[in-house]
Design a protein around this motif. Structure first.
Motif, PDB file in Angstrom:
ATOM      1  N   ILE A 338      98.275 -30.152 -13.127  1.00 23.72           N
ATOM      2  CA  ILE A 338      96.950 -29.774 -12.469  1.00 23.72           C
ATOM      3  C   ILE A 338      96.048 -30.455 -13.571  1.00 23.72           C
ATOM      4  N   ALA A 339      94.890 -30.841 -13.134  1.00 24.72           N
ATOM      5  CA  ALA A 339      93.732 -31.235 -13.581  1.00 24.72           C
ATOM      6  C   ALA A 339      92.709 -30.189 -13.307  1.00 24.72           C
ATOM      7  N   MET A 354      95.931 -23.231 -19.069  1.00 27.09           N
ATOM      8  CA  MET A 354      96.913 -24.187 -18.556  1.00 27.09           C
ATOM      9  C   MET A 354      96.769 -25.454 -19.376  1.00 27.09           C
ATOM     10  N   VAL A 355      95.512 -25.738 -19.872  1.00 29.51           N
ATOM     11  CA  VAL A 355      95.283 -26.944 -20.744  1.00 29.51           C
ATOM     12  C   VAL A 355      95.645 -26.805 -22.367  1.00 29.51           C
ATOM     13  N   VAL A 356      95.008 -25.768 -22.814  1.00 29.32           N
ATOM     14  CA  VAL A 356      95.021 -25.579 -24.294  1.00 29.32           C
ATOM     15  C   VAL A 356      96.087 -24.727 -24.697  1.00 29.32           C
ATOM     16  N   GLU A 357      96.447 -23.509 -24.107  1.00 24.75           N
ATOM     17  CA  GLU A 357      97.454 -22.744 -24.444  1.00 24.75           C
ATOM     18  C   GLU A 357      98.999 -23.311 -24.169  1.00 24.75           C
ATOM     19  N   TRP A 358      99.126 -23.788 -22.870  1.00 25.76           N
ATOM     20  CA  TRP A 358     100.409 -24.208 -22.503  1.00 25.76           C
ATOM     21  C   TRP A 358     100.622 -25.820 -22.361  1.00 25.76           C
ATOM     22  N   GLY A 359      99.373 -26.602 -22.656  1.00 26.55           N
ATOM     23  CA  GLY A 359      99.793 -27.880 -22.219  1.00 26.55           C
ATOM     24  C   GLY A 359     100.292 -28.655 -21.067  1.00 26.55           C
ATOM     25  N   LEU A 360      99.992 -27.732 -19.776  1.00 27.79           N
ATOM     26  CA  LEU A 360     100.575 -28.098 -18.463  1.00 27.79           C
ATOM     27  C   LEU A 360      99.415 -28.916 -17.604  1.00 27.79           C
ATOM     28  N   GLY A 361      98.387 -29.120 -18.123  1.00 23.64           N
ATOM     29  CA  GLY A 361      97.559 -29.956 -17.375  1.00 23.64           C
ATOM     30  C   GLY A 361      96.438 -30.535 -18.244  1.00 23.64           C
ATOM     31  N   VAL A 362      95.390 -31.193 -17.686  1.00 15.95           N
ATOM     32  CA  VAL A 362      94.195 -31.940 -18.145  1.00 15.95           C
ATOM     33  C   VAL A 362      93.021 -31.275 -17.878  1.00 15.95           C
ATOM     34  N   ASP A 363      92.065 -31.665 -18.360  1.00 13.81           N
ATOM     35  CA  ASP A 363      90.750 -31.097 -18.289  1.00 13.81           C
ATOM     36  C   ASP A 363      89.750 -31.793 -17.415  1.00 13.81           C
ATOM     37  N   ILE A 391      91.377 -37.521 -13.951  1.00 21.37           N
ATOM     38  CA  ILE A 391      92.256 -38.145 -12.796  1.00 21.37           C
ATOM     39  C   ILE A 391      93.303 -39.248 -13.552  1.00 21.37           C
ATOM     40  N   LYS A 392      92.718 -40.004 -14.316  1.00 21.31           N
ATOM     41  CA  LYS A 392      93.596 -40.962 -15.052  1.00 21.31           C
ATOM     42  C   LYS A 392      94.530 -40.162 -15.903  1.00 21.31           C
ATOM     43  N   GLY A 393      94.178 -39.318 -16.675  1.00 17.98           N
ATOM     44  CA  GLY A 393      95.013 -38.491 -17.623  1.00 17.98           C
ATOM     45  C   GLY A 393      96.140 -37.883 -16.936  1.00 17.98           C
ATOM     46  N   LEU A 394      95.936 -37.499 -15.558  1.00 18.97           N
ATOM     47  CA  LEU A 394      96.525 -36.562 -15.032  1.00 18.97           C
ATOM     48  C   LEU A 394      97.919 -37.265 -14.387  1.00 18.97           C
ATOM     49  N   MET A 395      97.283 -38.467 -13.911  1.00 21.68           N
ATOM     50  CA  MET A 395      98.252 -39.353 -13.157  1.00 21.68           C
ATOM     51  C   MET A 395      99.139 -40.132 -13.907  1.00 21.68           C
ATOM     52  N   GLY A 398     104.708 -40.382 -17.464  1.00 20.85           N
ATOM     53  CA  GLY A 398     105.322 -40.067 -18.807  1.00 20.85           C
ATOM     54  C   GLY A 398     104.559 -39.347 -19.635  1.00 20.85           C
ATOM     55  N   SER A 399     103.345 -38.632 -19.130  1.00 23.31           N
ATOM     56  CA  SER A 399     102.576 -37.796 -19.911  1.00 23.31           C
ATOM     57  C   SER A 399     103.045 -36.383 -20.325  1.00 23.31           C
ATOM     58  N   GLU A 400     102.826 -35.919 -21.440  1.00 18.46           N
ATOM     59  CA  GLU A 400     103.487 -34.646 -21.936  1.00 18.46           C
ATOM     60  C   GLU A 400     103.319 -33.514 -20.900  1.00 18.46           C
ATOM     61  N   ALA A 401     102.217 -33.523 -20.327  1.00 18.37           N
ATOM     62  CA  ALA A 401     101.938 -32.224 -19.570  1.00 18.37           C
ATOM     63  C   ALA A 401     102.977 -32.360 -18.168  1.00 18.37           C
ATOM     64  N   ARG A 402     103.284 -33.665 -17.646  1.00 16.78           N
ATOM     65  CA  ARG A 402     103.920 -33.778 -16.623  1.00 16.78           C
ATOM     66  C   ARG A 402     105.583 -33.456 -17.014  1.00 16.78           C
ATOM     67  N   GLU A 403     106.115 -33.741 -18.118  1.00 15.89           N
ATOM     68  CA  GLU A 403     107.287 -33.492 -18.480  1.00 15.89           C
ATOM     69  C   GLU A 403     107.212 -31.874 -18.584  1.00 15.89           C
ATOM     70  N   LYS A 404     106.354 -31.183 -19.355  1.00 10.56           N
ATOM     71  CA  LYS A 404     106.517 -29.858 -19.405  1.00 10.56           C
ATOM     72  C   LYS A 404     106.519 -29.012 -17.999  1.00 10.56           C
ATOM     73  N   VAL A 405     105.586 -29.506 -17.142  1.00 14.13           N
ATOM     74  CA  VAL A 405     105.564 -28.890 -15.841  1.00 14.13           C
ATOM     75  C   VAL A 405     106.861 -28.849 -15.126  1.00 14.13           C
ATOM     76  N   LYS A 406     107.512 -29.971 -15.163  1.00 10.16           N
ATOM     77  CA  LYS A 406     108.804 -30.048 -14.546  1.00 10.16           C
ATOM     78  C   LYS A 406     109.970 -29.065 -15.202  1.00 10.16           C
ATOM     79  N   LYS A 407     109.977 -29.030 -16.470  1.00 13.21           N
ATOM     80  CA  LYS A 407     110.787 -27.878 -17.068  1.00 13.21           C
ATOM     81  C   LYS A 407     110.302 -26.480 -16.666  1.00 13.21           C
TER      82      LYS A 407
END
Length: 438
Positions: A338-339, A354-363, A391-395, A398-407
């Motif tokens: 998520i952005a 989502m962004v700060v506590e869990w690192g599952l998205g970007v702001d 948008i660019k940070g989200l897409m 190999g971003s860390e958020a993307r890998e965390k969300v998959k798990k």
């Protein structure tokens, strides 16, 4: 209960649920329309609405108790705490169903405790420069992202009165799961509040069959033609809409980013009219000149969106969202990062988690606010550069958020599997209900 202004979609949805197979186990009681539930002069319309329905709920519960000696309690919505009084009249225990996350519950219980037990005036909560260190969160919480009702002194007392009644309940069911809100659930389970039962993620993934004919089918057909994880989906919930200036900034960011996109663009209701946003008959009237022609090969503008079906599609690689709790749970279920662009309610806190506590998205703009009834001239405009950066940070691949969300997607499904955390919590809740009958 009947909504003050009536809502055909709400009524038809309830009727469809009542007609479904679920009705073998779940019965719907249609309470009488209540003209007294509407008074435009009151300060806290939600509390007034609930209180006005108390006698109708009392009559309905009386019939249930008379018909069955097996009634074992009342499970009330997080805003229906006035009906705890009805349960008390019949000697029944009460339980809360909390439809947001454990983080919001923890924060509001903390603020309610400050108000009622430490004589903190509610005006102290409206301090955008403050940082709140609250047990149950890993990071301090910026004052500017507290839930919107808390930041409004005229609404805060009424809102915290709802929260205060949670402490009168025998337990609180929360639509979350331990692997998502580990720290907060552990804190809430220390015994200082009623027992909590993380029975989520509770998802309604088939709100409408988007594979059939109509708008949903057209959208999925377009997605079928796109490469995997290539499409950015923008959707801001049932109330999500922006003015023309903001729409143009979003459009510019999308065009400059170069990503494929699917944008749920809704028309704001007329000033002074209480209603949900509607679809544009001609989106070109609000978009930059030539935008639709220039982006025809990579983007699609839609109105209403079958959100769950879109997030489930393999072509979707990112989600610009208002961070409503249901949307967060759906994005995690389908493994889509998520952005965060929150709008109202507790969405700013959800975005922070989502962004700060869990690192599952970007702001995109965590402190953004567009409260109900807020004048357009008072709403800040998020610039295209800031949106494009998010948008660019989200897409990014190999971003860390993307890998965390998959798990975490796997963990959310584990929660609903046989023997998972939802079943464990629900069984514990049932056992406690039986115990409380004694």
């Amino acid at each position: 209960m009947h909504l003050p202004h009536g809502d055909a979609n709400y009524a038809s949805h309830t009727k469809s649920l009542a007609a479904a197979a679920l009705s073998d186990r779940v019965k719907f009681v249609d309470l009488p329309p209540n003209d007294a539930a509407v008074d435009p002069t009151v300060k806290d319309v939600v509390k007034f609405f609930m209180d006005s329905y108390k006698s109708h709920v009392r009559d309905a519960v009386a019939k249930l108790v008379q018909a069955s000696p097996l009634v074992s309690g009342l499970l009330v919505d997080m805003f229906c705490t006035t009906f705890i009084d009805v349960a008390d009249e019949f000697g029944l225990p009460s339980y809360i169903f909390y439809t947001s996350g454990a983080g919001c519950l923890n924060l509001t219980l903390h603020l309610q405790n400050l108000r009622d037990n430490h004589n903190t005036p509610v005006t102290d909560f409206n301090n955008p420069e403050a940082n709140w260190n609250i047990e149950g969160f890993k990071n301090s919480i910026p004052g500017k992202i507290l839930p919107r009702p808390v930041l409004n002194p005229f609404l805060c007392d009424g809102f915290l009165d709802f929260v205060k009644r949670y402490r009168d309940a025998k337990g609180i069911l929360i639509n979350t799961f331990p692997d998502l809100e580990t720290t907060t659930i552990e804190h809430l389970s220390k015994g200082e509040t009623p027992p909590v039962y993380p029975v989520g993620p509770i998802l309604e993934l088939k709100r409408e069959d988007a594979t059939g004919e109509g708008r949903g089918s057209e959208i999925l057909t377009w997605l079928n033609e796109q490469p995997p994880s290539s499409v950015l989906f923008l959707c801001f919930g049932s109330n999500g809409c922006f003015n023309e200036t903001q729409v143009k900034e979003i459009a510019t960011a999308l065009e400059n980013s170069g990503f494929r996109f699917l944008w749920s663009l809704r028309r704001p209701p007329p000033r002074g009219v209480v209603s949900f946003p509607l679809d544009y008959e001609n989106p070109a009237e609000i978009l930059p000149e030539g935008f639709l022609e220039r982006t025809a090969g990579v983007g699609k503008i839609i109105g209403w969106a079958p959100q769950a079906a879109i997030l489930a599609h393999p072509a979707v690689g990112g989600f610009v969202s208002h961070c409503g709790w249901n949307s967060i749970l759906e994005s995690l279920w389908f493994g889509v990062p998520i952005a965060a662009w929150p709008i109202d309610g507790e969405q700013q806190l959800n975005a922070f988690q989502m962004v700060v506590e869990w690192g599952l998205g970007v702001d995109v703009k965590m402190e953004y606010s567009k409260e109900f009834g807020m004048a357009e001239e008072d709403v800040i405009v998020v610039g295209s550069e800031e949106i494009e950066k998010g948008i660019k940070g989200l897409m990014a691949e190999g971003s860390e958020a993307r890998e965390k969300v998959k798990k975490l997607s796997d963990r959310s499904r584990d929660a609903l599997a046989e023997g998972g955390s939802a079943e464990v919590a629900l069984n514990r809740f049932i056992a406690d209900v039986i115990k409380n009958l004694g």
